[in-house]
Scaffold this active site. Sequence first.
Site, PDB file in Angstrom:
ATOM      1  N   LYS A   1      28.497  36.781  39.902  1.00 12.18           N
ATOM      2  CA  LYS A   1      29.397  37.003  38.765  1.00 12.18           C
ATOM      3  C   LYS A   1      28.940  36.275  37.501  1.00 12.18           C
ATOM      4  CE  LYS A   1      32.630  39.635  40.659  1.00 12.18           C
ATOM      5  NZ  LYS A   1      32.756  41.052  40.226  1.00 12.18           N
TER       6      LYS A   1
ATOM      7  N   GLU B   1      40.153  38.681  34.298  1.00 14.07           N
ATOM      8  CA  GLU B   1      40.919  38.831  35.530  1.00 14.07           C
ATOM      9  C   GLU B   1      40.051  38.301  36.657  1.00 14.07           C
ATOM     10  OE1 GLU B   1      38.932  41.067  34.309  1.00 14.07           O
ATOM     11  OE2 GLU B   1      37.725  41.490  36.078  1.00 14.07           O
TER      12      GLU B   1
ATOM     13  N   SER C   1      25.715  38.491  47.821  1.00 14.95           N
ATOM     14  CA  SER C   1      26.239  38.344  46.459  1.00 14.95           C
ATOM     15  C   SER C   1      26.908  36.996  46.194  1.00 14.95           C
ATOM     16  CB  SER C   1      27.227  39.474  46.174  1.00 14.95           C
ATOM     17  OG  SER C   1      28.239  39.502  47.153  1.00 14.95           O
TER      18      SER C   1
END
Lengths: 413, 269
Positions: A99, A121, A391
């Site tokens: 991210k 968010e 990830s």
Amino acid sequence: MTEIYIDTGQTELPDARGYFGEFGGRFVPETIIPALDELESAYAEAIADPSFHAELSNLQRTYTGRPTPISYARRLSEALGGAQIYLKREDLAHTGAHKINNALGQGLLAKRMGKRRIIAETGAGQHGVGTATATALLGLDCHVYMGSVDIRRQQPNVFRMKLLGAEVIPVESGSRTLKDAINEAMRDWVTNVETTFYLLGSALGPHPYPKIVRDFQSVIGAEAREQFQEMTGCLPDACIACVGGGSNAIGMFHAFRDDSDTELIGVEAGGRGIESKEHAARFADLDISRPGILHGTRSYVMQDEDGQIMETHSLSAGLDYPSVGPEHAHLRQLERAYYTMATDEEALEAFQVLSKLEGIIPALESAHAVAEAIKRAPAMPRDSALLVNLSGRGDKDLDSVIALLPPSVPPKH
Amino acid sequence: MTQAREIHGTAALKAMFARAKSEERAAFLPYFPIGYPTYSDSLRTIAAMAEAGVDGFEIGIPFSDPIADGPTIQAATQIALENGTTVPQCLEAVRTLRGQGVSQPMLMMGYANPLVAYGTDRFVRDARKAGADGLIVPDLPPEEAAMFAGSCAREGMALVFMLAPTSDDRRIELVARQATGFIYVVSLTGITGARKELPAYLTEFIARLRRGASMPLAMGFGISTPEHARRVSQLTDGFIVGSALVRAGGESVEAARDLARSMVEAIVK
């Protein structure tokens, strides 16, 4: 490894209206259309500016720790007795998940646009942490919307965000998960649009977000493709990534899009199983999932007969979302990518197997991708290879996993 | 006391605005969602406001994820959904109200997904048959409206788009070219909800819109009191009141009716 870059795919989709085939677009209240136009042109200017690339590339190298390595999972591959398994280690990126790639990219863009108030968010909290990190680094003001259910299951990340100086705003509406956090972030943006940058965390939402997020995540696949070739002299037979909104998957898939011998496999959250209807497998359960409109984009949406959005279930907060990025819907329609799912139970099993055999505790999200590799590898020849996008790391999930694995039941393997 | 309506759709809206203009005021259109606080109370509330002399209605179709709505309408539509309200029921409500003699123009107002799930052409046709005159979809900017534009034109139904304080001249021109019936002017950057004060810039804002758009302008978001109604009535061709009436309707049919009546009285000269 040469210069890290943003693969902007200028000549490709989305088209000028933000569509990937019949998916995508811009279904939002009029109030924020001008802000999307402004974002689109600011982004186009930024990616045409070598200094923007230089700044992002420098941060990727000196702050995030890119390039992240590929690890060969020797013991896992041996245990499965088939395909060789390789892991793209986004869990080793600063903050412990992919991210950060997008958060830094959009953070720099916000700064360039002169918008100092950032909203975001978050579901699992990884995007919230990525955003809070980027805003701490860049000196921006950060407010993160998070469903109260997710706050409960991702406490360590809530604490991290606060430590990084972000305000975490609990969302009590609807299912109190990622979907509702996006609703609240959009309401905030509609209200404060003139001063605020909405740092959206996945490859979804109104155009140009699916493109921007994909571009900032495409560094994953660009690095991985080159690294994999250096390691093995060839390309993997398949790339596997988990798909919630789909940003890590699209980031991995993008560089391989023209490699027709490399299968692209997205793994959705099968939750308690398709029959239970408690899952987030938008492509697997076409009884309750069909093209629709949610959060500004046309894609597959889990909904009832009357078009009301359904509540989803996954053990993993990051996959617990009723829609999916529009480019995935397009890749599926083209049959360029294939989508499958892993249940909570399979993900939990993969979580433990990878920890035991490789010394890597994966995020529960990423464990869904690992689960698919575990299913596939045994039936594949030993000279074949699977590249799994790991990830994120699993530290954030220890509380939920501890709760699911009582001490009286020893973990398997 | 069924009263046959002689004109429908955009023509009915045109007549509504003309009548209000002849009375030197703006047309007053309450928003009320079907199914709140119950299905039958929502119909009684709308019928009572019709009796109180409002000019038209926005009939709310509940949606699970109303991103343009504030807490009042979010909570009300959530209750409506818990009561089992569906798109077909909202159409049935319009048919029933027409049967009861409610003759004011009615516009269906709902987010895109439930209408897409119902089928856009089918929705427009069935809404027209039920007695609705137009359609407002808050998450449907003109660029995405092709899915409704053809059927609305065929059925003579108004397809209303929005303009906001953030809209520049290019957006004003685009919306003015594609909207039918009227333009919904969002008074502020924000979500729906009752507010104590109206923004100070409204006069200037409306003047800017008038320069780019010749069709009727109806303003909504934040208009909550008879005093607000009086002020907006002097500026625009119409205005919409949602949250304040929804909140009153949550108390009782009479409370919503009385607030609507006090607004009617505030604007009639």
